[in-house]
Design a protein around this motif. Structure first.
Motif, PDB file in Angstrom:
ATOM      1  N   LEU A   1      -9.913   1.404  10.452  1.00 37.20           N
ATOM      2  CA  LEU A   1      -8.569   1.890  10.710  1.00 37.20           C
ATOM      3  C   LEU A   1      -7.646   1.556   9.551  1.00 37.20           C
ATOM      4  O   LEU A   1      -6.688   0.822   9.693  1.00 37.20           O
ATOM      5  CB  LEU A   1      -8.063   1.293  12.017  1.00 37.20           C
ATOM      6  N   LYS A   2      -7.980   2.071   8.403  1.00 35.50           N
ATOM      7  CA  LYS A   2      -7.143   1.840   7.232  1.00 35.50           C
ATOM      8  C   LYS A   2      -5.824   2.576   7.425  1.00 35.50           C
ATOM      9  O   LYS A   2      -5.806   3.752   7.769  1.00 35.50           O
ATOM     10  CB  LYS A   2      -7.862   2.336   5.982  1.00 35.50           C
ATOM     11  N   PRO A   3      -4.701   1.923   7.240  1.00 39.98           N
ATOM     12  CA  PRO A   3      -3.417   2.552   7.564  1.00 39.98           C
ATOM     13  C   PRO A   3      -3.101   3.713   6.640  1.00 39.98           C
ATOM     14  O   PRO A   3      -3.530   3.761   5.496  1.00 39.98           O
ATOM     15  CB  PRO A   3      -2.416   1.414   7.362  1.00 39.98           C
ATOM     16  N   GLY A   4      -2.320   4.637   7.178  1.00 39.18           N
ATOM     17  CA  GLY A   4      -1.773   5.664   6.342  1.00 39.18           C
ATOM     18  C   GLY A   4      -2.626   6.878   6.108  1.00 39.18           C
ATOM     19  O   GLY A   4      -2.242   7.760   5.362  1.00 39.18           O
ATOM     20  N   LEU A   5      -3.777   6.974   6.730  1.00 40.99           N
ATOM     21  CA  LEU A   5      -4.639   8.115   6.459  1.00 40.99           C
ATOM     22  C   LEU A   5      -4.385   9.263   7.428  1.00 40.99           C
ATOM     23  O   LEU A   5      -4.922  10.331   7.272  1.00 40.99           O
ATOM     24  CB  LEU A   5      -6.105   7.690   6.559  1.00 40.99           C
ATOM     25  N   PHE A   6      -3.582   8.992   8.439  1.00 43.54           N
ATOM     26  CA  PHE A   6      -3.400   9.995   9.479  1.00 43.54           C
ATOM     27  C   PHE A   6      -1.920  10.195   9.766  1.00 43.54           C
ATOM     28  O   PHE A   6      -1.057   9.500   9.260  1.00 43.54           O
ATOM     29  CB  PHE A   6      -4.172   9.591  10.736  1.00 43.54           C
ATOM     30  N   SER A   7      -1.649  11.119  10.638  1.00 46.71           N
ATOM     31  CA  SER A   7      -0.290  11.612  10.840  1.00 46.71           C
ATOM     32  C   SER A   7       0.628  10.585  11.482  1.00 46.71           C
ATOM     33  O   SER A   7       0.266   9.914  12.429  1.00 46.71           O
ATOM     34  CB  SER A   7      -0.334  12.861  11.730  1.00 46.71           C
ATOM     35  N   PHE A   8       1.857  10.492  10.973  1.00 49.07           N
ATOM     36  CA  PHE A   8       2.921   9.734  11.610  1.00 49.07           C
ATOM     37  C   PHE A   8       3.927  10.749  12.139  1.00 49.07           C
ATOM     38  O   PHE A   8       4.521  11.504  11.379  1.00 49.07           O
ATOM     39  CB  PHE A   8       3.636   8.822  10.609  1.00 49.07           C
ATOM     40  N   THR A   9       4.126  10.776  13.430  1.00 47.44           N
ATOM     41  CA  THR A   9       5.075  11.723  13.997  1.00 47.44           C
ATOM     42  C   THR A   9       6.471  11.116  13.975  1.00 47.44           C
ATOM     43  O   THR A   9       6.641   9.912  14.071  1.00 47.44           O
ATOM     44  CB  THR A   9       4.699  12.047  15.450  1.00 47.44           C
ATOM     45  N   HIS A  10       7.446  11.969  13.882  1.00 48.93           N
ATOM     46  CA  HIS A  10       8.823  11.527  13.871  1.00 48.93           C
ATOM     47  C   HIS A  10       9.461  11.915  15.201  1.00 48.93           C
ATOM     48  O   HIS A  10       9.470  13.071  15.596  1.00 48.93           O
ATOM     49  CB  HIS A  10       9.581  12.172  12.707  1.00 48.93           C
ATOM     50  N   PHE A  11      10.020  10.942  15.895  1.00 49.67           N
ATOM     51  CA  PHE A  11      10.555  11.132  17.240  1.00 49.67           C
ATOM     52  C   PHE A  11      12.027  11.503  17.153  1.00 49.67           C
ATOM     53  O   PHE A  11      12.836  10.762  16.588  1.00 49.67           O
ATOM     54  CB  PHE A  11      10.376   9.837  18.035  1.00 49.67           C
TER      55      PHE A  11
ATOM     56  N   GLY B   1       0.821  -1.201   0.000  1.00 48.05           N
ATOM     57  CA  GLY B   1       0.000   0.000   0.000  1.00 48.05           C
ATOM     58  C   GLY B   1       0.856   1.252   0.000  1.00 48.05           C
ATOM     59  O   GLY B   1       2.027   1.221   0.391  1.00 48.05           O
ATOM     60  N   MET B   2       0.270   2.353  -0.429  1.00 48.77           N
ATOM     61  CA  MET B   2       1.020   3.616  -0.453  1.00 48.77           C
ATOM     62  C   MET B   2       0.052   4.784  -0.332  1.00 48.77           C
ATOM     63  O   MET B   2      -1.142   4.658  -0.621  1.00 48.77           O
ATOM     64  CB  MET B   2       1.829   3.734  -1.751  1.00 48.77           C
ATOM     65  N   TYR B   3       0.562   5.913   0.118  1.00 48.91           N
ATOM     66  CA  TYR B   3      -0.255   7.117   0.252  1.00 48.91           C
ATOM     67  C   TYR B   3       0.674   8.317   0.400  1.00 48.91           C
ATOM     68  O   TYR B   3       1.868   8.177   0.740  1.00 48.91           O
ATOM     69  CB  TYR B   3      -1.181   7.028   1.478  1.00 48.91           C
ATOM     70  N   PHE B   4       0.127   9.479   0.125  1.00 49.05           N
ATOM     71  CA  PHE B   4       0.877  10.725   0.296  1.00 49.05           C
ATOM     72  C   PHE B   4       0.565  11.308   1.669  1.00 49.05           C
ATOM     73  O   PHE B   4      -0.596  11.443   2.051  1.00 49.05           O
ATOM     74  CB  PHE B   4       0.514  11.742  -0.788  1.00 49.05           C
TER      75      PHE B   4
END
Length: 674
Positions: free
Chosen positions: A392-402, A126-129
């Motif tokens: 809860l389809k992956p990739g639709l929301f924010s991924f924070t970088h730690f 899967g992929m998303y922007f």
């Protein structure tokens, strides 16, 4: 003119790049030189790619490959050889030229070998922007593993290259993936084993598994317990649809035929809450070797197919027993179902066996052969807007970088700390086990054992060796494990759009394995042990150099019931935690057995008995030597019998005692260790 010249130069460079081979482009990019050096070792891949066109390659960066080979990836490559490396590269090779990713897309890859996948036409990625980060993110493998890339791909002769910051795992067998998932499908997997369906289910291809989370099984435990083995098997087959269903393909009112024969009905509430009969879809597009998994929050009932009556429902409802249709969600329950305890079935329906055989009959193809069918490559896409939990389809929301690290890199660092921090304490425990278990059991003498203890003590009970050998690694091991669990939970909440406290409560916590649970239980026991055997003597004598086995024996003689019970619990927990942890560390535990069917099931059972047998032996020897010999030494007559009993730990602040123990300041200081 200068600006025009630069534009033409850029265009010319792009055109030139589009005529260069994969190896040439990777070698010229400073971030992919590692992969460029590896490709000559897998000539099948470069040959296959050169025969294809209009493809997209996910190229792991130098840093990603270094982390991959330093971890479990290196062991997988060593075990699987060039065949595994070839197929892993094919899983990073997508059908279609995705040069401008703006939507949520599921694409097929060139991974088609039946040894690694049972998905006709190629396994999925899967992929998303990512709007907030301005990056493109790809997911696949286990637990929606995400790798990140710059949105602008690099052109080459056969398509496009995205430089990603991680390596995607080849999707695992459904029983392995479901049991290891953070959505907790362990009860479903156990039910398959108990009903004899595991081999048939693992042999399917191009299917969708609707797997209830453990909490959903717990909510209907009594109802499922009343079913016979054959009836439970039919219920489980009602959770399998013989076609791959992606979340975008679900439309309201669609009926899905199951392996059990009865139909399921799709309901969509408010345009984004998806239900299969009574159960809400909590996670979709979870790729496994046989197809895809949708995790649902309740167990489906073939005799009750009604959707939730509440038109504003966000969670599923129980479809069994007195609670059926009451609106209570299985996600609010805890525990594990005992409905899977019935005897294993000897056979399953012939129709299902035939379907399994037919579905796995697709022949393994090479990447070159795949080019002939490239025109049939499929990709499903839709805009990411409007879709919210509980789908809860992956990739639709924010991924924070730690700390500037990507999620995969942060997870890798924490997992590495947790894994390798156990090595120094193991060196200490080898000596400690010999002193407190083996030598006492062999000599049957407290005095002889005491001598051996005093001979080895200088090697591990001195500053700062003891702190570096024992305390710092153990604390690092525990804290990294807790941090890893919290970080994964945080990433899950972000990934699935759980912005409110209510949403976060509905996201399952990552599972705690039995090994981890024993570790968490062992930690407070170790703290008490350190206080008794190391910190209390610091207060009484200014150090613990005089503490020996007689000190231990005196404590047992003084309070036999409490101390014997406490030490049996601690030694048992320590033995099982260490042995089962070592088995996982060495990849000898059950989850690393990949064989399916009856053979794999028997092998897993035997491996489990062996590991538990070793743990029981280690615990028995420790208890026999520690309590059976040393513990019978009786009351002491020295300082341990008088001064320690007169001491009160409360005279000093606990922080003072800990600081004095960890950072001694000198022999004349009453709180220093001598």
């Amino acid at each position: 003119m200068v600006r025009t010249g630069l534009v033409f130069a850029a265009i010319a460079a792009t055109v030139a790049a589009q005529t260069e081979s994969l190896a040439t482009v990777l070698g010229a990019n400073e971030n992919t030189t590692y992969l460029a050096r590896l490709l000559p070792q897998v000539p099948r891949y470069t040959t296959a790619v050169s025969a294809l066109s209009n493809l997209t390659i996910l190229a792991p960066s130098n840093t990603a490959l270094e982390a991959f080979f330093d971890g479990e990836g290196g062991e997988a490559i060593e075990a699987g050889g060039t065949d595994y490396a070839f197929n892993l590269l094919l899983y990073h090779t997508l059908k279609g030229g995705f040069d401008n990713i703006t939507d949520y897309v599921i694409a097929q890859t060139y991974l088609t070998a039946s040894k690694y996948t049972k998905v006709t036409g190629g396994q999925h990625v899967g992929m998303y922007f990512h709007d907030d980060e301005g990056t493109v993110e790809f997911f696949g493998g286990g637990d929606y593993k995400v790798v990140v890339a710059d949105p602008t791909p690099i052109p080459f002769a056969n398509g496009w290259i995205y430089v990603v910051d991680g390596v995607l795992d080849i999707p695992a067998n459904v029983t392995v993936a479901a049991a290891g998932s953070e959505f907790n499908g362990t009860t479903f997997v156990g039910a398959l084993e108990k009903t004899g369906l595991t081999a048939d289910v693992e042999g399917l291809s191009d299917v969708t598994y609707l797997i209830p989370m453990d909490s959903g099984f717990a909510a209907v435990e009594s109802d499922l317990s009343a079913l016979s083995t054959e009836e439970l098997a039919e219920v489980l087959k009602y959770h399998i649809v013989p076609e791959i269903l992606l979340v975008e393909q679900l439309t309201a009112g669609t009926e899905l035929t199951t392996l059990q024969g009865e139909a399921l009905t799709v309901t969509i509430i408010d345009g984004h809450h998806y239900f299969i009969n009574n159960a809400a879809v909590w996670a979709a597009d979870y790729f496994v070797a046989q197809g895809v998994v949708m995790f649902i929050d309740n167990v489906l009932n073939p005799e009750n197919t009604s959707p939730p009556a509440d038109e504003a429902a966000e969670e599923g409802v129980v479809a069994w027993g007195a609670a059926a249709g009451g609106g209570g969600s299985g996600t609010e329950s805890s525990g594990e179902s005992t409905a899977t305890e019935s005897a294993a079935a000897e056979s399953t329906a012939a129709a299902e066996s035939t379907a399994a055989a037919e579905s796995t009959a697709a022949t393994e193809s090479t990447a070159a052969e795949a080019s002939a069918t490239e025109s049939s490559a499929t990709a499903s896409s839709s805009t990411a807007s409007g879709l919210a939990a509980p789908v809860l389809k992956p990739g639709l929301f924010s991924f924070t970088h730690f700390l500037g690290l990507t999620p995969s890199r942060t997870t890798h660092i924490l997992a590495t700390i947790q894994k390798y921090s156990v090595l120094p304490p193991c060196l200490y425990l080898t000596m400690h086990y010999a002193n407190t278990a083996l030598i006492p059991l062999f000599t049957q003498s407290l005095s002889a054992s005491e001598t051996q203890l005093l001979l080895t003590r200088p090697y591990y009970q001195s500053f700062p060796l003891e702190q570096l050998l024992i305390f710092v690694p153990i604390v690092s091991h525990v804290l990294s494990g807790v941090a890893l669990r919290l970080y994964r939970r945080r990433q899950s909440a972000k990934r699935y759009g759980a912005f409110s406290h209510k949403d976060r409560k509905r996201i399952p916590w990552p599972k705690v394995s039995a090994t981890s649970a024993l570790g968490f239980a062992l930690y407070p026991m170790l703290v008490v042990h350190v206080i008794i055997c190391r910190i209390t003597p610091v207060e009484v004598e200014g150090g613990s150099s005089g503490v020996g086995l007689r000190y231990f024996a005196h404590g047992i003689a003084k309070h036999p019931v409490v101390t014997n019970t406490a030490y049996v619990a601690m030694l048992g927990a320590a033995s099982w935690h260490l042995v089962t942890g070592a088995a996982k560390y060495l990849k000898l535990s059950r989850e690393y057995i990949t064989e399916g069917g009856d053979f794999g099931r028997v092998k897993k059972r035997r491996r489990g008995w062996i590991i538990h047998g070793v743990a029981a032996t280690v615990a028995a020897v420790w208890i026999a030597g520690g309590l059976g010999v040393i513990g019978k030494g009786g009351l002491g007559a020295g300082w341990e019998a008088k001064q320690v009993e007169q001491s009160k730990l409360g005279r000093k602040c606990a922080w003072e005692l800990l600081l004095a123990f960890c950072f001694p300041v000198g022999k004349n200081d009453p709180t220093s260790r001598t």
